[in-house]
Design a protein around this motif. Structure first.
Motif, PDB file in Angstrom:
ATOM      1  N   PHE A 192       0.833  -1.193   0.000  1.00  0.00           N
ATOM      2  CA  PHE A 192       0.000   0.000   0.000  1.00  0.00           C
ATOM      3  C   PHE A 192       0.876   1.255   0.000  1.00  0.00           C
ATOM      4  O   PHE A 192       0.574   2.239  -0.685  1.00  0.00           O
ATOM      5  N   PHE A 193       1.956   1.215   0.772  1.00  0.00           N
ATOM      6  CA  PHE A 193       2.818   2.395   0.899  1.00  0.00           C
ATOM      7  C   PHE A 193       3.642   2.638  -0.360  1.00  0.00           C
ATOM      8  O   PHE A 193       4.028   3.775  -0.639  1.00  0.00           O
ATOM      9  N   CYS A 234      11.682  20.153 -12.796  1.00  0.00           N
ATOM     10  CA  CYS A 234      10.224  20.111 -12.626  1.00  0.00           C
ATOM     11  C   CYS A 234       9.748  21.439 -12.082  1.00  0.00           C
ATOM     12  O   CYS A 234      10.439  22.067 -11.283  1.00  0.00           O
ATOM     13  N   TYR A 238       5.797  20.687  -3.143  1.00  0.00           N
ATOM     14  CA  TYR A 238       4.440  20.729  -3.695  1.00  0.00           C
ATOM     15  C   TYR A 238       3.428  21.182  -2.650  1.00  0.00           C
ATOM     16  O   TYR A 238       2.583  22.050  -2.903  1.00  0.00           O
ATOM     17  N   ARG A 268       1.853  17.858 -10.792  1.00  0.00           N
ATOM     18  CA  ARG A 268       0.992  18.885 -10.177  1.00  0.00           C
ATOM     19  C   ARG A 268      -0.422  18.903 -10.739  1.00  0.00           C
ATOM     20  O   ARG A 268      -1.200  19.795 -10.416  1.00  0.00           O
ATOM     21  N   LEU A 291      -6.830   3.203  -1.076  1.00  0.00           N
ATOM     22  CA  LEU A 291      -7.120   3.166   0.365  1.00  0.00           C
ATOM     23  C   LEU A 291      -8.213   2.129   0.624  1.00  0.00           C
ATOM     24  O   LEU A 291      -8.133   1.335   1.552  1.00  0.00           O
ATOM     25  N   LEU A 318      10.575  16.895  -3.217  1.00  0.00           N
ATOM     26  CA  LEU A 318       9.664  17.507  -4.185  1.00  0.00           C
ATOM     27  C   LEU A 318       8.235  17.572  -3.639  1.00  0.00           C
ATOM     28  O   LEU A 318       7.529  18.563  -3.835  1.00  0.00           O
ATOM     29  N   PHE A 319       7.824  16.504  -2.948  1.00  0.00           N
ATOM     30  CA  PHE A 319       6.452  16.473  -2.430  1.00  0.00           C
ATOM     31  C   PHE A 319       6.244  17.554  -1.382  1.00  0.00           C
ATOM     32  O   PHE A 319       5.195  18.186  -1.339  1.00  0.00           O
ATOM     33  N   ALA A 344       2.179  10.011  -4.586  1.00  0.00           N
ATOM     34  CA  ALA A 344       2.564  11.339  -4.093  1.00  0.00           C
ATOM     35  C   ALA A 344       3.681  11.922  -4.962  1.00  0.00           C
ATOM     36  O   ALA A 344       3.716  13.131  -5.208  1.00  0.00           O
ATOM     37  N   SER A 345       4.569  11.054  -5.446  1.00  0.00           N
ATOM     38  CA  SER A 345       5.659  11.521  -6.303  1.00  0.00           C
ATOM     39  C   SER A 345       5.117  12.053  -7.630  1.00  0.00           C
ATOM     40  O   SER A 345       5.525  13.118  -8.100  1.00  0.00           O
ATOM     41  N   PHE A 380      -6.451   8.254  -5.716  1.00  0.00           N
ATOM     42  CA  PHE A 380      -5.836   7.488  -4.632  1.00  0.00           C
ATOM     43  C   PHE A 380      -6.868   6.700  -3.817  1.00  0.00           C
ATOM     44  O   PHE A 380      -6.544   5.682  -3.197  1.00  0.00           O
ATOM     45  N   LEU A 388       2.117  13.137  -8.147  1.00  0.00           N
ATOM     46  CA  LEU A 388       1.359  14.340  -7.816  1.00  0.00           C
ATOM     47  C   LEU A 388       2.285  15.546  -7.731  1.00  0.00           C
ATOM     48  O   LEU A 388       1.999  16.611  -8.286  1.00  0.00           O
ATOM     49  N   ALA A 389       3.416  15.368  -7.043  1.00  0.00           N
ATOM     50  CA  ALA A 389       4.360  16.474  -6.876  1.00  0.00           C
ATOM     51  C   ALA A 389       5.010  16.826  -8.207  1.00  0.00           C
ATOM     52  O   ALA A 389       5.231  18.000  -8.500  1.00  0.00           O
ATOM     53  N   TYR A 390       5.301  15.811  -9.019  1.00  0.00           N
ATOM     54  CA  TYR A 390       6.021  16.065 -10.269  1.00  0.00           C
ATOM     55  C   TYR A 390       5.131  16.720 -11.330  1.00  0.00           C
ATOM     56  O   TYR A 390       5.532  17.692 -11.972  1.00  0.00           O
ATOM     57  N   PHE A 413      12.123  12.716  -4.506  1.00  0.00           N
ATOM     58  CA  PHE A 413      10.680  12.929  -4.612  1.00  0.00           C
ATOM     59  C   PHE A 413      10.053  13.307  -3.264  1.00  0.00           C
ATOM     60  O   PHE A 413       9.032  13.999  -3.235  1.00  0.00           O
ATOM     61  N   LYS A 434      -6.263  13.877  -7.335  1.00  0.00           N
ATOM     62  CA  LYS A 434      -6.044  13.291  -6.005  1.00  0.00           C
ATOM     63  C   LYS A 434      -7.038  12.173  -5.695  1.00  0.00           C
ATOM     64  O   LYS A 434      -6.742  11.255  -4.947  1.00  0.00           O
ATOM     65  N   ALA A 437      -6.061  -1.701   0.358  1.00  0.00           N
ATOM     66  CA  ALA A 437      -5.302  -1.987   1.579  1.00  0.00           C
ATOM     67  C   ALA A 437      -5.877  -3.220   2.285  1.00  0.00           C
ATOM     68  O   ALA A 437      -5.136  -4.089   2.752  1.00  0.00           O
ATOM     69  N   VAL A 476       3.638   6.217  -2.107  1.00  0.00           N
ATOM     70  CA  VAL A 476       4.841   6.985  -2.436  1.00  0.00           C
ATOM     71  C   VAL A 476       4.872   7.316  -3.928  1.00  0.00           C
ATOM     72  O   VAL A 476       5.150   8.458  -4.315  1.00  0.00           O
TER      73      VAL A 476
END
Lengths: 254, 254
Positions: A83-84, B157, B212, A98, A109, B208-209, A91-92, A105, A94-96, B205, A102, A113, A88
């Motif tokens: 799950f983690f 990025c 973000y 943008r 969950l 980066l997060f 989230a990576s 996800f 998402l950050a990269y 990352f 969301k 899981a 990760v």
């Protein structure tokens, strides 16, 4: 209503139920990791599909991620950790980028899981722990239904209008006792009692959470894969929190 | 800019940095579960507080849950599992009350899960694994900074405008080599190489997060607890994904 009419009115439901019990019993008797993985994988993919619809997500890539994750769970020693990995990576991305949605996800969950935990339960504690889980969850459900019919007065919670406090309490008491006897064959009696109680309560809330999701989505059933039973999630909802709680309690108390 | 002016211009930053290194080194030398738990717990509570602010959540009850969770992590054998305890309780409350603010779950996804994994890393793999993690994350950061200054051309990025592809690649290469030598003392060299690489990429990352989140919240620093360094999250962001990835890789590859 006579017993006969209960049967004829719910013929389809009974037939599906008997087939389900036969399949689960056969898988329990085979008791092989690959078969369990495959069975849970099939149930998982249908549940994932229904959850995607409940969350109103349309993105076919997600099925590839779910299937890939389940393939990884075949070889990874601690499936619940995966799950983690998704978290990760998600989230990576998402950050990269943008501009990742969301909401995508959510199906990881729920119910992802939980299925990873069900596989972990078999992996770490064997078929006996799954039988114990089935006994507690099934009796919580059946107990709550009958005690509720007989003595139910006060509503348990607005999310599930048919559930009564008396029914829920009756179901938990019945399932805790039955689970206590099942679990005592595997662990010491104080653990058997505590775990059965925790698992039974978790099964009530797992059930409630699925009702909550359906209510939010404005649907009656999560799907129609199981004739007379609604969707796959409707059938497995009780296991989705209780499987997690059982692993957590077994790890913490043994 | 002379070396001397780099020092005088960033005096506060250097002093805080030296104190941080001394504290971390002392804790590493003591190498005691309770001390590590206490240290991570303090860093966790500050990070949790900053995350609450980034998510714009005002609910003081959450701090009690976070502290209670960390207390449980002191006695629970598999701390990373406790994330799912929070998830089940949260989903149950949501289903029961139907008016729980879903946003309140966010600080348990980030940074809570990561801190539970950092504790698990120490619990399961000892102080050596934490030292290995610090070497890889610190060198990824330092390597990316210097290679970026020297050879950085193309932006990595939009989330982190100062990062360049060249810097990131340089940081990962430098950290993977340094991590390879550190890790080879503990595990076989192919694992040491693969784990160092994965942890280094995850650290990029993780960083980066956090950028973000700050960008979404419209702030420059996550807080001001560490003079010259900004907030606690600004300092630990690189560890938050890489700690998870390190545990996952160690469990999967050893």
């Amino acid at each position: 209503m006579s017993l006969f009419s209960i049967f004829t009115d719910n013929k389809q439901r009974f037939l599906t139920g008997i087939i389900l019990i036969a399949v689960v019993a056969a898988i329990g008797l085979i008791n092989n990791f690959f078969v369990i993985w495959l069975f849970f994988g099939i149930v998982y993919m249908f549940s994932f599909y229904e959850a995607m619809r409940l969350f109103k997500i349309e993105n076919n890539q997600m099925y590839a991620y779910a299937a890939g994750l389940w393939l990884l769970a075949l070889i990874y020693p601690n499936p619940d950790d995966l799950f983690f990995l998704i978290a990760v990576v998600f989230a990576s991305l998402l950050a990269y980028t943008r501009e990742f949605d969301k909401k995508l996800f959510l199906p990881f969950l729920y119910p992802t899981a939980s299925f990873l935990f069900l596989l972990t339960l078999y992996n770490d504690f064997g078929i006996d722990s799954l039988i114990w889980l089935v006994v507690v969850v099934a009796l919580t459900d059946i107990g709550a239904f009958f005690v509720g019919k007989m003595a139910g007065k006060r509503q348990f919670c607005v999310t599930s209008p048919n559930k009564t406090i008396e029914g829920v309490a009756g179901g938990v008491v019945i399932a805790t006792f039955a689970g206590f006897f099942t679990g005592s064959m595997l662990v010491d009696w104080p653990q058997a009692l505590l775990i059965s109680f925790g698992v039974s309560v978790a099964s009530i809330f797992g059930d409630l959470f699925e009702s909550y999701l359906k209510r939010e989505a404005g649907v009656k059933d999560s799907g129609n894969i199981l004739p007379g039973h609604g969707g796959m999630l409707d059938r497995v909802d009780g296991y989705l929190f209780s499987g997690i709680v059982m692993v957590l309690l077994l790890r913490g108390l043994l």
